[in-house]
Design a protein around this motif. Structure first.
Motif, PDB file in Angstrom:
ATOM      1  N   ARG A 212      56.880  30.552  37.492  1.00  0.00           N
ATOM      2  CA  ARG A 212      58.203  31.159  37.621  1.00  0.00           C
ATOM      3  C   ARG A 212      58.651  31.850  36.333  1.00  0.00           C
ATOM      4  O   ARG A 212      59.813  31.776  35.941  1.00  0.00           O
ATOM      5  CB  ARG A 212      59.235  30.116  38.062  1.00  0.00           C
ATOM      6  N   ASP A 213      57.710  32.499  35.674  1.00  0.00           N
ATOM      7  CA  ASP A 213      58.074  33.334  34.538  1.00  0.00           C
ATOM      8  C   ASP A 213      59.105  34.358  35.003  1.00  0.00           C
ATOM      9  O   ASP A 213      59.020  34.872  36.123  1.00  0.00           O
ATOM     10  CB  ASP A 213      56.825  34.038  33.998  1.00  0.00           C
ATOM     11  N   PRO A 214      60.097  34.677  34.164  1.00  0.00           N
ATOM     12  CA  PRO A 214      61.143  35.608  34.610  1.00  0.00           C
ATOM     13  C   PRO A 214      60.620  36.953  35.088  1.00  0.00           C
ATOM     14  O   PRO A 214      61.257  37.590  35.935  1.00  0.00           O
ATOM     15  CB  PRO A 214      62.010  35.772  33.357  1.00  0.00           C
ATOM     16  N   TYR A 215      59.482  37.391  34.564  1.00  0.00           N
ATOM     17  CA  TYR A 215      58.968  38.710  34.917  1.00  0.00           C
ATOM     18  C   TYR A 215      57.651  38.665  35.687  1.00  0.00           C
ATOM     19  O   TYR A 215      57.320  39.620  36.386  1.00  0.00           O
ATOM     20  CB  TYR A 215      58.789  39.551  33.649  1.00  0.00           C
ATOM     21  N   PHE A 216      56.912  37.586  35.553  1.00  0.00           N
ATOM     22  CA  PHE A 216      55.639  37.428  36.255  1.00  0.00           C
ATOM     23  C   PHE A 216      55.629  36.039  36.898  1.00  0.00           C
ATOM     24  O   PHE A 216      54.932  35.131  36.438  1.00  0.00           O
ATOM     25  CB  PHE A 216      54.462  37.596  35.291  1.00  0.00           C
ATOM     26  N   PRO A 217      56.402  35.832  37.975  1.00  0.00           N
ATOM     27  CA  PRO A 217      56.599  34.486  38.524  1.00  0.00           C
ATOM     28  C   PRO A 217      55.328  33.818  39.034  1.00  0.00           C
ATOM     29  O   PRO A 217      55.257  32.593  39.052  1.00  0.00           O
ATOM     30  CB  PRO A 217      57.601  34.712  39.661  1.00  0.00           C
ATOM     31  N   LYS A 218      54.326  34.592  39.431  1.00  0.00           N
ATOM     32  CA  LYS A 218      53.083  33.994  39.936  1.00  0.00           C
ATOM     33  C   LYS A 218      52.045  33.805  38.851  1.00  0.00           C
ATOM     34  O   LYS A 218      50.968  33.259  39.107  1.00  0.00           O
ATOM     35  CB  LYS A 218      52.511  34.867  41.056  1.00  0.00           C
ATOM     36  N   LEU A 219      52.353  34.215  37.642  1.00  0.00           N
ATOM     37  CA  LEU A 219      51.395  34.068  36.545  1.00  0.00           C
ATOM     38  C   LEU A 219      51.394  32.616  36.066  1.00  0.00           C
ATOM     39  O   LEU A 219      52.435  31.995  35.939  1.00  0.00           O
ATOM     40  CB  LEU A 219      51.769  34.998  35.400  1.00  0.00           C
ATOM     41  N   GLY A 220      50.196  32.107  35.776  1.00  0.00           N
ATOM     42  CA  GLY A 220      50.073  30.719  35.362  1.00  0.00           C
ATOM     43  C   GLY A 220      50.152  29.785  36.559  1.00  0.00           C
ATOM     44  O   GLY A 220      50.398  30.201  37.694  1.00  0.00           O
ATOM     45  N   ASN A 221      49.931  28.506  36.297  1.00  0.00           N
ATOM     46  CA  ASN A 221      49.898  27.523  37.372  1.00  0.00           C
ATOM     47  C   ASN A 221      50.387  26.182  36.857  1.00  0.00           C
ATOM     48  O   ASN A 221      50.256  25.876  35.673  1.00  0.00           O
ATOM     49  CB  ASN A 221      48.466  27.374  37.915  1.00  0.00           C
ATOM     50  N   GLY A 222      50.935  25.378  37.754  1.00  0.00           N
ATOM     51  CA  GLY A 222      51.477  24.087  37.375  1.00  0.00           C
ATOM     52  C   GLY A 222      50.554  22.939  37.698  1.00  0.00           C
ATOM     53  O   GLY A 222      49.571  23.072  38.427  1.00  0.00           O
ATOM     54  N   GLY A 223      50.871  21.763  37.138  1.00  0.00           N
ATOM     55  CA  GLY A 223      50.163  20.549  37.479  1.00  0.00           C
ATOM     56  C   GLY A 223      49.065  20.132  36.538  1.00  0.00           C
ATOM     57  O   GLY A 223      48.514  19.034  36.662  1.00  0.00           O
TER      58      GLY A 223
END
Length: 478
Positions: free
Chosen positions: A34-45
């Protein structure tokens, strides 16, 4: 491609395998941060601690073959997790040496391990992949990812391009160490980040593998691979830091004079910003047009053509501001570019043959017309992903730092230039972290600093002209 089972027995066997990996109590990691500009970038967990990349690239066929081994720690009980990967075909995935199921949806590679990964567990994921790596066009129109050159290729990652050549958690908030081994045809070299730890020819001499090791944490967007023909040179800074430069032969003559000053620049920045944060330094100079911009790739920035001294100072300053202290999100780009731009102002003030004070640089930036692009938006709040590299982030970001300097005085300001990267070394920080840090170090100037944040950092439009610095008492002298 899926194959039709040849028998009911095979169907039963497949169902049995699937069942062994089922029944987990964990939940999938988030498919974006949920980056402000690239919300799908990166991953959680999970948190990646090390990437081991074994790559082979054929410049003539434009084909990349890779095996990426990611060592990571589960931050929750994981039933599945995602990696960012653009375009390339996945041949197989294992997690802790067991085959894992995977599926693709756009740039998301979802991996379902055979066994649940409990919180706190360190696991190893291996992804085998291949294909023609792609060039990615950013929202601002610039190109990154895998850029083909006349004699090879160049991998650049800011902000999303690294997913074009290896799978990973491609958000600046997840930093890791790296081992990058690249096999290329004999006669072509592969240069990357960190230190060159090995060069090995294949049995028949057709290929050479270059292995690079990055021992300090690195965000994926400042990882690079430069493949081509280079003239390389090694030296040391006055403090003994190893220097490695790789220059396209067509740029060697034009680059020689400025690259000879690289040890001087790093030495000056070390005195100004504190201890150099990495184990080596250097530069990669490609041909003009191979990329549309210079980039602060860790240890050795990339330049499209011979840089001038100001650009060298800028990109080397990023080793402290951006590479060591990395933004938490892409909204915080001014913490990279404002500091690097101000480093240019300081160099002009202290080291130029014809000195220009930082105040004069500030005045020149301020005196732009009211509708200038410099005042288009606040440096701490770009309006969209297309604007995170616009002039307010650079010029107005530097102006914020100069207003801090005028507010707290030179002694405290130059102490701040060292303490901020030292206290956040190898970590991540955002704008609030920075403003709170400055206020804690200067409690008597908190109200004046609040006005700096309001007018210069977050304010819309052109702020009112500041007091004439010649008429203002220096807090250090009061």
């Amino acid at each position: 491609m899926r194959r039709r089972p040849r028998s009911l027995a095979l169907v039963a066997a497949l169902l049995s395998v699937a069942a062994c990996g089922g029944g987990v109590d964990g939940s999938p990691g988030a498919s974006g941060l949920r980056d402000p500009y690239f919300p799908k970038l990166g991953n959680g967990g999970y948190d990646v601690t090390h990437y081991s990349l074994n790559l082979a690239y054929d410049p003539d066929g434009h084909r990349l073959t890779g095996t990426a081994t990611l060592t990571a720690t589960a931050l929750q009980d994981l039933s599945a997790f995602n990696l960012d990967l653009h375009g390339l075909a996945v041949a197989g995935v294992t997690v802790d040496k067991k085959r894992a199921r995977s599926q693709r949806a756009g740039n998301e590679l979802t991996i379902r391990p055979f066994d649940e990964l409990p919180e706190g567990h360190t696991f190893r994921t291996v992804v085998r992949y291949s294909g023609e790596p792609a060039t990615i066009t950013d929202p601002d129109g610039s190109e990154e990812g895998w850029l083909r050159t006349d004699d090879g290729a160049l991998g650049l990652g800011e902000p999303t391009g690294s997913m074009a050549w290896f799978p990973g958690n491609h958000h600046p908030s997840d930093k890791a160490t790296y081992t990058i081994a690249v096999s290329v045809p004999t006669g072509v070299q592969a240069v990357s980040n960190g230190e060159l730890t090995g060069t090995k020819r294949s049995a028949y001499g057709k290929t050479v593998t270059y292995t690079w090791r990055v021992t300090q944490p690195m965000a994926s967007y400042v990882a690079t691979v430069a493949i081509g023909k280079f003239e390389t040179h090694t030296s040391r800074t006055p403090a003994g830091i190893p220097v490695y430069t790789a220059v396209d032969p067509e740029q060697a003559a034009a680059s020689a004079k400025v690259l000879a000053r690289l040890p001087e620049v790093v030495d000056w920045e070390t005195r100004t910003f504190g201890a150099y944060p990495f184990s080596s330094t250097g530069a990669i100079v490609e041909r003009e047009g191979d990329a549309g911009y210079a980039l602060e790739t860790q240890n050795r920035p990339v330049f499209p053509g011979a840089p001038d001294v100001g650009l060298l100072v800028h990109e080397m300053a990023h080793q402290w501001y951006g590479d060591s202290v990395t933004p938490k999100t892409w909204r915080d780009m001014w913490l990279n570019e404002g500091f690097a731009t101000y480093a240019e102002w300081l160099w002009e003030e202290q080291r130029a043959d014809d000195p220009v004070s930082a105040q004069e640089s500030f005045d020149a930036a301020y005196d732009h017309a009211p509708d200038s692009a410099v005042w288009a938006f606040p440096p701490a709040d770009p309006p969209s992903a297309a604007h995170i590299s616009d002039s307010p982030v650079y010029q107005r970001g530097a102006m914020v730092l100069h207003r801090i300097r005028k507010t707290i005085g030179d002694a405290k300001f130059f102490a701040l230039l060292k303490s901020w990267p030292a206290d956040h070394k190898y970590g991540n920080a955002d704008t609030h972290d920075f403003t709170a840090y400055v206020e804690r170090a200067n409690p008597t100037e908190k109200d004046a600093l609040a006005k700096v944040w309001k007018d210069w950092l977050y304010g819309k439009g052109k702020p009112d002209a500041p007091d004439d610095p010649d008429d203002r008492d220096d807090p250090d002298e009061s």
